[in-house]
Design an enzyme around this catalytic site. Structure first.
Site, short mmCIF file in Angstrom:
data_model
loop_
_atom_site.label_atom_id
_atom_site.label_comp_id
_atom_site.label_asym_id
_atom_site.label_seq_id
_atom_site.Cartn_x
_atom_site.Cartn_y
_atom_site.Cartn_z
N ASP A 152 6.19 -4.75 2.34
CA ASP A 152 5.81 -5.68 3.32
C ASP A 152 3.64 -5.74 3.61
OD1 ASP A 152 5.65 -3.19 4.04
OD2 ASP A 152 6.79 -2.81 4.99
N ASP A 194 2.41 -3.95 -1.98
CA ASP A 194 3.28 -2.89 -2.36
C ASP A 194 4.41 -2.57 -2.66
OD1 ASP A 194 4.42 -3.26 0.44
OD2 ASP A 194 3.69 -1.58 1.51
N ASP A 247 7.68 -2.16 -0.96
CA ASP A 247 8.29 -2.86 -0.22
C ASP A 247 8.04 -3.92 -0.27
OD1 ASP A 247 6.96 -1.25 1.35
OD2 ASP A 247 8.54 -1.41 2.72
N SER A 282 8.03 3.30 0.48
CA SER A 282 6.69 1.83 1.34
C SER A 282 5.43 2.52 -0.25
CB SER A 282 6.26 1.90 2.13
OG SER A 282 5.51 0.83 1.85
#
Length: 444
Positions: free
Chosen positions: A245, A241, A243, A102
């Protein structure tokens, strides 16, 4: 959660090359996951990743373990976490795996697991995988091995899915949009979504090299996006960010807006369009301003534990459709089962279009209560807060706080840190409490 050895609040995560992010452990993790999934007749798993160089190693190790357990594997290449949450049930798969740390630096990596329904695996299932991990110190190959193949068209399917979250009667023509992809998983996905809806898109953080994910870009470093807004005279910046999400927004004046502000905007728009929400779920870290503004809208608010899985659990328990975290994980259950930065951004753009107002005006009345956060790196970060002297000292501080202040001290579920948050109207008092708590933790 506290009884789990490997899984934190967002999967297994760590420094690549150190336990648990080592090749031998990851093969066993793939094998154990495959064994737990063995009762599923589909027995096919999607593996996706972000742009970290180590993703190749992690992907190969998980693929080997799953194949040894007789599970077939689909490999998508880089895709956002939320794309896996969508594609897993859409393709009728047993599970989805995301290889990502992440917002963490490139030298970290992690493994997130999704069930066949597209939701993150419940704690109980992760505990079963941990038990299987402890039982299978060596791989006992039996039966027919699984096969692996590439998934074609996954990114295109996800782009179309995102576009369906924007009203079909609207478009983004005439809007200038900065999209910061954090050199992460959305670099080839997010810009086309907004472009195909009609916006003029200026993509930054969209040239990953395996090492530059989250480096001076994205949600952890929004200055680049804010500067791009000014340079391109853009209407908004969408800041993702690694990833994708989670999301931050910057308005046309360069003012930054976090997940709490976006939740308020969604709530405000639901009232204006006469499509009222039953309530909104936040977390312990949600700013007091969100709670107070929702009260003015007569909208119930509930604080869940930190972590988007716990936000979703609280939403499901109450039958509510909207929830999120100040970090920018926004879950819109009418579209998705997990945080999706692209879909959340589309809600803000729809509000701007519907009201013919800039983002700064839509959020003009939303003012955050002063809040500070600090991360403290300490050994044994998960246990240190349980030590009697520290627990007693923190309890004493909590009891002496003014009525309009909040203090949250918690171990990170994704990094070896203790996180401190202090909120209140007196900034001098905030700094005083923050320093006091930090010293208590460092002294151990």
């Amino acid at each position: 959660m506290s009884n789990r050895r490997y899984f934190g609040t967002d999967g297994v995560r760590g420094y690549v090359g150190q336990a648990p992010m080592t090749p031998d452990f990851l093969v066993r993790l793939g094998y154990a996951t495959g064994k737990v999934l063995a009762e599923d007749k589909a027995r096919e798993v999607l593996i996706s990743k972000d742009t970290r160089l180590s993703g190749y190693m992690v992907e190969s190790a998980l693929e080997a373990g799953l194949a040894a357990a007789g599970v077939n594997v689909l490999l998508s290449g880089p895709l956002p976490t939320s794309a896996v949450s969508y594609l897993t049930p859409a393709l009728r798969l047993s599970a989805g795996i995301v290889i990502s740390a992440s917002h963490n630096p490139h030298y970290d990596n992690g493994v997130k697991l999704f069930g066949g329904d597209g939701k993150k695996l419940p704690d109980a299932v992760e505990q079963r995988i941990e038990q299987e991990l402890d039982n299978c110190t060596t791989i006992q190959f039996q039966g027919e091995p699984g096969r692996a193949r590439r998934l074609d068209g996954g990114a295109e399917r996800y782009i179309e899915f995102c576009k369906r979250a924007f009203p079909s009667t609207m478009n983004l023509r005439g809007l200038r949009v900065v999209v910061d992809c954090a050199n992460g998983a959305a670099y080839h996905v997010a810009p086309p979504v907004f472009h195909e809806l009609g916006a003029e898109v200026f993509a930054i953080g969209a040239q990953p090299d395996g090492m530059n994910i989250n480096v001076e870009c994205g949600a952890l470093a929004p200055r680049a996006a804010i500067e791009a807004v000014a340079h391109h005279q853009a209407d908004i910046a969408i800041i993702l960010d690694g990833d994708a999400d989670r999301i931050l927004l910057a308005d046309e004046k360069g003012r930054l807006h976090d997940g709490d502000a976006l939740l308020y905007l969604i709530a405000q728009e639901s009232q204006r369009t006469n499509t009222p929400l039953a309530g909104i779920v936040g977390t312990e870290l949600s700013n007091l301003a969100l709670e107070q503004n929702l009260q003015r809208l007569n909208l119930p608010f509930y604080r869940a534990a930190v972590g988007d899985r716990y936000v979703l659990e609280a939403m499901n328990e109450r039958g509510w459709q909207v929830g999120g975290e100040p970090s920018g994980h926004i879950i819109l259950r009418q579209f998705h089962h997990t945080g999706d930065g692209i879909i959340a951004a589309l809600q803000a753009l729809a509000a701007m279009r519907e009201n013919q107002q800039p983002l700064s005006q839509l959020l003009a009345n939303y003012q955050q209560v002063p809040q500070q956060s600090r991360n403290v790196a300490v050994a044994g970060h998960k246990e240190i807060l349980k030590r009697p002297p520290i627990a007693a000292a923190l309890t004493t501080i909590q009891k002496t706080l003014p009525q309009n202040m909040r203090l949250i001290v918690r171990p990170s579920g994704t990094e070896a840190l203790v996180r401190i948050m202090v909120e209140g109207h007196e900034e001098e008092k905030i700094e005083q409490v923050m320093t006091q708590v930090e010293q208590i933790i460092l002294k151990g």
